[in-house]
Design a protein around this motif. Structure first.
Motif, short mmCIF file in Angstrom:
data_model
loop_
_atom_site.label_atom_id
_atom_site.label_comp_id
_atom_site.label_asym_id
_atom_site.label_seq_id
_atom_site.Cartn_x
_atom_site.Cartn_y
_atom_site.Cartn_z
N ALA A 3 -5.18 -6.64 9.56
CA ALA A 3 -6.00 -7.02 8.33
C ALA A 3 -5.07 -7.24 7.16
O ALA A 3 -5.13 -8.04 6.43
CB ALA A 3 -7.08 -5.57 7.60
N VAL A 4 -3.85 -6.49 6.98
CA VAL A 4 -2.91 -6.57 6.40
C VAL A 4 -2.16 -8.19 6.45
O VAL A 4 -1.69 -8.80 5.68
CB VAL A 4 -1.78 -5.59 6.18
CG1 VAL A 4 -0.58 -5.87 5.31
CG2 VAL A 4 -2.33 -4.39 5.76
N ILE A 5 -1.91 -8.36 7.61
CA ILE A 5 -1.33 -9.52 8.16
C ILE A 5 -2.14 -10.99 7.56
O ILE A 5 -1.78 -11.74 7.09
CB ILE A 5 -1.17 -9.63 9.56
CG1 ILE A 5 -0.04 -8.65 9.95
CG2 ILE A 5 -0.70 -11.19 9.95
CD1 ILE A 5 0.04 -8.61 11.82
N VAL A 6 -3.55 -10.83 7.89
CA VAL A 6 -4.52 -11.92 7.48
C VAL A 6 -4.60 -11.99 5.87
O VAL A 6 -4.13 -13.21 5.49
CB VAL A 6 -5.89 -11.55 7.96
CG1 VAL A 6 -6.81 -12.39 7.53
CG2 VAL A 6 -5.91 -11.62 9.65
N SER A 7 -4.57 -10.86 5.19
CA SER A 7 -4.55 -10.86 3.64
C SER A 7 -3.44 -11.33 3.35
O SER A 7 -3.26 -12.17 2.42
CB SER A 7 -4.84 -9.45 3.16
OG SER A 7 -5.91 -8.91 3.71
N GLY A 8 -2.44 -10.90 3.60
CA GLY A 8 -0.71 -11.28 3.14
C GLY A 8 -0.81 -12.65 3.37
O GLY A 8 -0.11 -13.49 2.51
N SER B 195 4.92 1.22 7.88
CA SER B 195 4.85 -0.10 8.67
C SER B 195 4.04 -1.16 8.09
O SER B 195 4.45 -2.09 8.16
CB SER B 195 3.83 0.56 9.79
OG SER B 195 4.66 1.64 10.68
N VAL B 196 3.10 -0.58 7.32
CA VAL B 196 2.21 -1.72 6.62
C VAL B 196 3.16 -2.35 5.67
O VAL B 196 2.85 -3.60 5.20
CB VAL B 196 1.00 -1.16 6.15
CG1 VAL B 196 -0.01 -0.75 7.06
CG2 VAL B 196 1.29 -0.09 5.16
N LEU B 197 3.78 -1.72 4.70
CA LEU B 197 4.66 -2.11 3.65
C LEU B 197 5.72 -3.04 4.40
O LEU B 197 6.03 -3.97 3.82
CB LEU B 197 5.55 -0.98 2.88
CG LEU B 197 4.40 -0.19 2.05
CD1 LEU B 197 5.32 0.95 1.47
CD2 LEU B 197 3.90 -0.98 0.87
N LEU B 198 6.31 -2.82 5.54
CA LEU B 198 7.28 -3.70 6.27
C LEU B 198 6.61 -4.84 6.72
O LEU B 198 7.06 -5.93 6.37
CB LEU B 198 7.77 -2.88 7.38
CG LEU B 198 8.67 -3.63 8.18
CD1 LEU B 198 10.12 -4.35 7.28
CD2 LEU B 198 9.28 -3.01 9.56
N ILE B 199 5.40 -4.88 7.17
CA ILE B 199 4.55 -5.97 7.55
C ILE B 199 4.45 -6.92 6.29
O ILE B 199 4.71 -8.20 6.10
CB ILE B 199 3.17 -5.70 8.18
CG1 ILE B 199 3.64 -4.92 9.35
CG2 ILE B 199 2.44 -6.81 8.39
CD1 ILE B 199 2.43 -4.50 10.13
N MET B 200 3.99 -6.31 5.10
CA MET B 200 3.52 -6.82 3.85
C MET B 200 4.92 -7.66 3.22
O MET B 200 4.94 -8.84 3.11
CB MET B 200 3.33 -6.07 2.93
CG MET B 200 3.06 -6.70 1.37
SD MET B 200 1.61 -8.04 1.81
CE MET B 200 1.73 -9.11 0.54
N LEU B 201 6.22 -6.98 3.87
CA LEU B 201 7.43 -7.52 3.11
C LEU B 201 7.72 -8.80 4.07
O LEU B 201 8.11 -9.93 3.41
CB LEU B 201 8.48 -6.50 3.06
CG LEU B 201 8.63 -5.32 2.10
CD1 LEU B 201 9.45 -4.65 2.28
CD2 LEU B 201 8.35 -5.98 0.67
N VAL B 202 7.49 -8.52 5.34
CA VAL B 202 8.00 -9.83 6.19
C VAL B 202 7.09 -11.19 6.03
O VAL B 202 7.47 -11.98 5.95
CB VAL B 202 7.82 -9.48 7.72
CG1 VAL B 202 7.99 -10.46 8.63
CG2 VAL B 202 8.88 -8.30 8.08
N ILE B 203 5.84 -10.81 5.64
CA ILE B 203 4.87 -11.79 5.37
C ILE B 203 5.26 -12.51 4.06
O ILE B 203 5.20 -13.79 4.04
CB ILE B 203 3.42 -11.29 5.49
CG1 ILE B 203 3.01 -10.73 6.79
CG2 ILE B 203 2.54 -12.49 4.92
CD1 ILE B 203 1.64 -10.19 6.80
N GLU B 204 5.70 -11.56 3.08
CA GLU B 204 5.77 -12.24 2.03
C GLU B 204 7.29 -13.12 1.93
O GLU B 204 7.51 -14.27 1.26
CB GLU B 204 6.45 -11.14 0.68
CG GLU B 204 6.59 -11.48 -0.42
CD GLU B 204 5.32 -12.35 -1.37
OE1 GLU B 204 5.79 -13.13 -2.16
OE2 GLU B 204 4.37 -12.20 -0.84
#
Length: 991
Positions: free
Chosen positions: A37-42, A88-97
């Motif tokens: 969900a975080v990957i899709v949203s970000g 983990s979710v924050l790291l995913i968010m940073l990578v996507i950003e």
């Protein structure tokens, strides 16, 4: 990537989280679902929706999957799992950003590349026109030339400055604006540039401006080469450096002025280079060491510093040069006569705006007297130690923490314990007093308050006695306790001493609180740490309020003081300033604030200590002094005399307006002994030695000479000069005054003529008074001549003639004739008006001649003459006639003073002898009526005789003064008066 609208992007985040929750519950795999969900949203929604999905996922993960479920509270055991999920979710968010931003940047670069490609052609077309416009617009003259050096382009700035046309300047026509003195040098420079094949070189030369004025320019040239490295074009600029040249000249003048100031300082001063080499010394350094500047450059090898002190001094100086810290050392330094004296050498660095040391200033202060005083103090301290051991009381000195440091002999004898055992001092305290005494000592050490209690101490035989224990802290200048002094007085039999001790302690506190100084300590950052009671009382504010100290400073001084304090805190340099501080009643007073940093062993500042000294009275005194100085200058310019001032070596550096008006010369004409050209030629040889002697010895200068006026007339002046000395007795200035005595000189000349005529008149009057005596003196030898003549005739008439007896009679006739002639000669001498003639005289012989002349007068007046003439009296230099007149007048005055005497013998006593090695004394004493006022008898026209003129004694004093002697009168112990005069002896050949 398709960009969704804002509402849809945030909606996508909410929907993604809902779908992930719906899948995670049945699958029991919340992490994977929420990660998706975080990957899709970000990725599709952007940063905002991505953050929203992170927040919603974290809340859902906590509420539905962490115990206790369906509750937002998390058990401690679940902290690691939740932290892992959130990280983990924050790291995913940073990578996507990061990925999203990379894509956005790539699109922007592509757009910019296309835009740049489109603009490149247009810019290239405009470059040539713009370049020429830029060259014409740059604020310096610029030009270009061909490879052979001929100018082919000159910008508008160059043409505007020179005022010539471009056609005239091209080629080699530019040479016409070069200064004639710089043209050859400029052409040589240009030829060297052309032959150097492109080396960068510079030249300073003057160019003529359109108005004809020449200004200095810095020429710089740079070559343009082809692919083979050959110069095809030259480009150059001319930078106006006229202001820099003038600044350099001003700097050199300032440097010269600085050197003059250093040489004028009445102390030992030296300046050093940043590397520590000697740069400049003043004259007192050379005078003290007896060495020239070149010899002092290698000061460590000259023996100025003793060998045993040289390593320490050199190492300390090297450390200061390397670190830039203040140099402060005491060591011996050899004087020119070989004597070593203690000096306190202090050097401070001068820094530029970047904080780099550009020069060292050194001051060498003679502390030989202080060192001797310190040695005396150490001896005194030893004596005090003996005195302390002799005091009939127990004394201990403790550290700041209360540990016993030393005790006196009385304490050891009383307790019977050694110093080491006494460090455990509670053992000798009575058990009932021990706890209270320890508590009071602890309180005193912590608070800094004096200790004042009564306690029982055990004696060596086990007996306890009451003692009054008093301890006072010893503080340094910053108010910190460095030692405790404790006094234990046996009050077993003297309880009444307690009251006296409390009174003494109270007086001591009043003395400490009455010290007229304000003290404060600051933190290394510059904040107020502690203030003393005097500062609190002065400002009327508490220590907490004084932390905002700038508001107590006068508004006009606040910015300056704050800036200087900030620089001292940043650099660590001592703080020294004067500012106005507001008192509790609102009145501002001037204070001199001095602050020094306290450093630890590594050199770091741990505290600032500031001392504020009230200088309000001094400032007012300085203002009054300036007003007084101005008033003094006005007085100097208006006094009716010629005033001058010279340097210690005699060079005139100031004269008042009357000197300039009188001589008609400017001040510069008086320098280099130019004032000597104004002296009368006959006075130069007598004036110069006296002036040089005064300069060498420092004695007062007094001389009389003639000075030429502006119209060429010479007038007499009485010149007096006095030296102005510093605290060490060295002459720093000479001040003098020239008083016009021309009229006085003429009056004195007329007075001398009058005195001479009066002297002749006095002589005539004296001889007139002695006419009977003189007639008697002449008659005696004449009668003898007649008698001896008759006898001679009888001896010759006898038969046979008695030739032997006749010869004897003839010889007596010759002798008596000579005696008569001598009497006549003496009388003629008194009448003779001859010039003053000084010859070597036997003073006793002169006295005898006068006594012979007065023999009949003394016999007639029944005067007994007694003499005591020194046998070893050396000859004096003087005028025989004047000295005869002097002695004759004094003897006649004594004889006439005894005329009224009827009840005692009339005695006249004359004595001569040496008064000192260089003078002789003649004393004439009578037994007459005496004198009422011995001083007034020498005034002109003062007389006690009915028929006297009142000039006799005045003439006598002028005769003695003309012989450089002294005449005085005094009333004797008995009847009568005494007149004495002294005459100088001529100098011996040895002296």
């Amino acid at each position: 990537m398709r960009v969704l609208s804002k509402v849809w992007r945030y909606g996508l985040a909410i929907i993604s989280c809902g779908v992930a929750l719906a899948l995670a519950i049945p699958l029991d795999s919340p992490s994977s679902c929420f990660f998706l969900a975080v990957i899709v949203s970000g990725f599709y929604g952007g940063r905002g929706p991505g953050v929203l999905s992170v927040l919603l996922s974290s809340l859902a993960f906590d509420y539905f999957f962490l115990p206790p479920k369906h509750n937002f509270w998390i058990e401690p055991s679940s902290y690691p799992r939740f932290a892992t999920f959130l990280g983990s979710v924050l790291l995913i968010m940073l990578v996507i950003e990061a990925k999203r931003r990379q894509e956005e940047a790539r699109r922007q670069i592509d757009a910019k590349y296309r835009q740049v490609t489109a603009d490149a052609l247009a810019q290239a077309q405009e470059s040539e026109a713009r370049l020429r416009l830029i060259i014409d617009s740059i604020p310096v003259p610029a030009w270009s030339s061909r490879a052979d050096g001929a100018a082919d382009f000159i910008n508008q700035r160059w043409l505007d400055y020179t005022g010539i046309a471009s056609e005239e300047a091209l080629g080699w026509g530019w040479k016409v604006v070069c200064h004639p003195d710089d043209l050859d040098r400029t052409m040589e420079y240009w030829r060297s540039v052309l032959t150097s094949r492109g080396e960068d070189r510079e030249l300073e030369a003057r160019l003529r401006r359109f108005d004809g004025t020449y200004r200095w320019f810095l020429f710089r040239v740079c070559p343009l080469r082809d692919e083979s490295g050959n110069v095809v074009q030259w480009y150059g600029t001319c930078i106006d450096i006229e202001d820099r040249k003038r600044a350099a000249d001003a700097l050199r003048a300032s440097e010269l002025k600085f050197r003059l100031i250093v040489h004028s300082i009445p102390g030992l001063v030296a300046t050093m280079t940043p590397k520590g080499d000697l740069e400049l010394i003043n004259q007192p350094v050379q005078d003290y060491t007896g060495l020239a500047f070149d010899a002092l450059k290698d000061w460590s090898a000259t023996g100025l510093v003793p060998e045993e002190e040289l390593p320490r001094v050199a190492a300390r100086w090297k450390q200061s040069v390397e670190t830039g810290c203040e140099y402060d050392v005491e060591h011996h330094m050899r004087r020119a006569d070989g004597t070593y004296r203690w000096f306190h050498v202090r050097a401070l660095p001068l820094r530029n705006d970047r904080g780099m040391v550009v020069r060292w200033y050194c001051v060498l202060t003679d502390i030989e007297d202080r060192k001797r005083t310190e040695e005396a103090l150490r001896s005194r301290e030893q004596q005090l130690r003996l005195m302390v051991d002799s005091i009939p009381a127990l004394i201990s000195i403790r550290t700041a923490t209360g540990e016993i440091e030393t005790v006196n002999r009385q304490c050891v004898d009383y307790t019977g314990m050694t110093l080491e055992n006494l460090k455990n001092w509670p053992e000798v305290v009575h058990p009932d007093d021990r706890a209270d005494t320890i508590a009071q000592w602890k309180y005193a050490i912590e608070s800094g308050n004096p200790l004042n209690t009564e306690v029982r101490f055990r004696r060596a035989d086990g007996v306890y006695r009451w003692f009054h224990a008093g301890a006072l802290p010893l503080r340094d200048t910053e108010g910190r306790i460095i030692r405790w002094h404790a006094l234990y007085v046996d009050i077993e039999d003297r309880k009444h001493a307690e009251e006296a001790l409390r009174a003494s302690e109270h007086q001591l506190r009043l003395m400490v609180d009455s010290i007229p100084a304000l003290v404060t300590t600051m933190t290394p950052a510059g904040d107020t740490e502690r203030v003393n009671e005097q500062l609190v009382a002065y400002t009327g504010q508490s220590p907490e309020e004084l932390k905002n100290w700038p508001e107590k400073v006068h508004p006009e001084d606040r910015a300056r003081v704050a800036d200087r304090w900030r620089r001292s805190v940043e650099t660590g340099n001592p703080y020294d300033a004067e500012e106005r501080v507001r008192r509790a009643d609102g009145v501002y007073r001037w204070f001199h604030t001095r602050g020094l940093p306290m450093r630890d062993g590594e050199g770091h500042i741990v505290r600032w200590c500031l001392l504020l000294t009230d200088i309000e009275d001094r400032r007012q005194a300085e203002q009054a002094l300036r007003a007084s100085e101005h008033q003094l200058r006005l007085i100097t310019e208006t006094i009716p005399a010629l005033v001058w001032r010279t340097t210690p070596d005699g060079e005139i550096d100031y004269v008042n307006r009357r000197v300039l008006d009188y001589t008609g010369k400017p001040l510069k004409d008086f320098g280099n002994d130019g004032w000597l050209r104004l002296l009368h030629p006959d006075d130069v040889d007598s004036t110069i030695p006296l002036w040089r002697q005064s300069i060498q010895t420092g004695d007062s200068h007094q001389v009389t000479y003639r000075l030429r006026r502006a119209d060429g007339t010479y007038r007499w002046f009485d010149v007096r000069g006095e030296p102005l000395r510093d605290n060490e007795g060295r002459v720093v200035q000479w001040y003098g005054i020239c008083i016009d005595v021309e009229d006085r000189k003429r009056t004195e000349e007329a007075l001398r003529n009058t005195q001479e005529r009066l002297s002749i008149a006095s002589q005539v009057a004296t001889v007139g008074e002695l006419a009977a005596s003189i007639a008697h003196e002449v008659n005696q030898p004449l009668t003898a001549v007649v008698s001896n003549g008759n006898a001679c005739l009888r001896w010759l008439s006898a038969q046979p003639p008695n030739l032997a007896k006749a010869v004897e009679a003839a010889e007596r006739i010759v002798r008596d004739g000579k005696d008569a002639g001598e009497v006549v000669r003496r009388v003629r001498a008194l009448f003779k008006r001859a010039a003053h003639e000084e010859v070597s005289l036997d003073l006793n012989q002169v006295i005898g001649e006068v006594l012979s002349l007065l023999r009949s007068e003394t016999a007639k007046r029944l005067v007994i003459v007694e003499t005591d003439l020194g046998h070893d009296l050396p000859p004096v230099t003087g005028d025989r006639v004047q000295l005869q007149q002097l002695i004759l007048n004094l003897l006649l005055n004594g004889i006439e003073a005894m005329d009224p005497v009827k009840d005692r013998p009339r005695r006249l006593f004359i004595r001569s002898g040496r008064e000192r090695d260089d003078t002789v004394l003649v004393e004439i004493r009578d037994s007459g009526i005496g004198l009422k006022d011995p001083e007034t008898v020498f005034d002109a026209f003062f007389t006690t005789k009915e028929s006297g003129m009142g000039m006799g004694l005045a003439i006598c004093r002028s005769i003695v003064q003309a012989h450089n002697g002294r005449l005085w009168a005094a009333s004797g112990e008995g009847p009568g008066a005494t007149f004495c005069f002294t005459l100088p002896l001529p100098p011996s050949p040895v002296s």
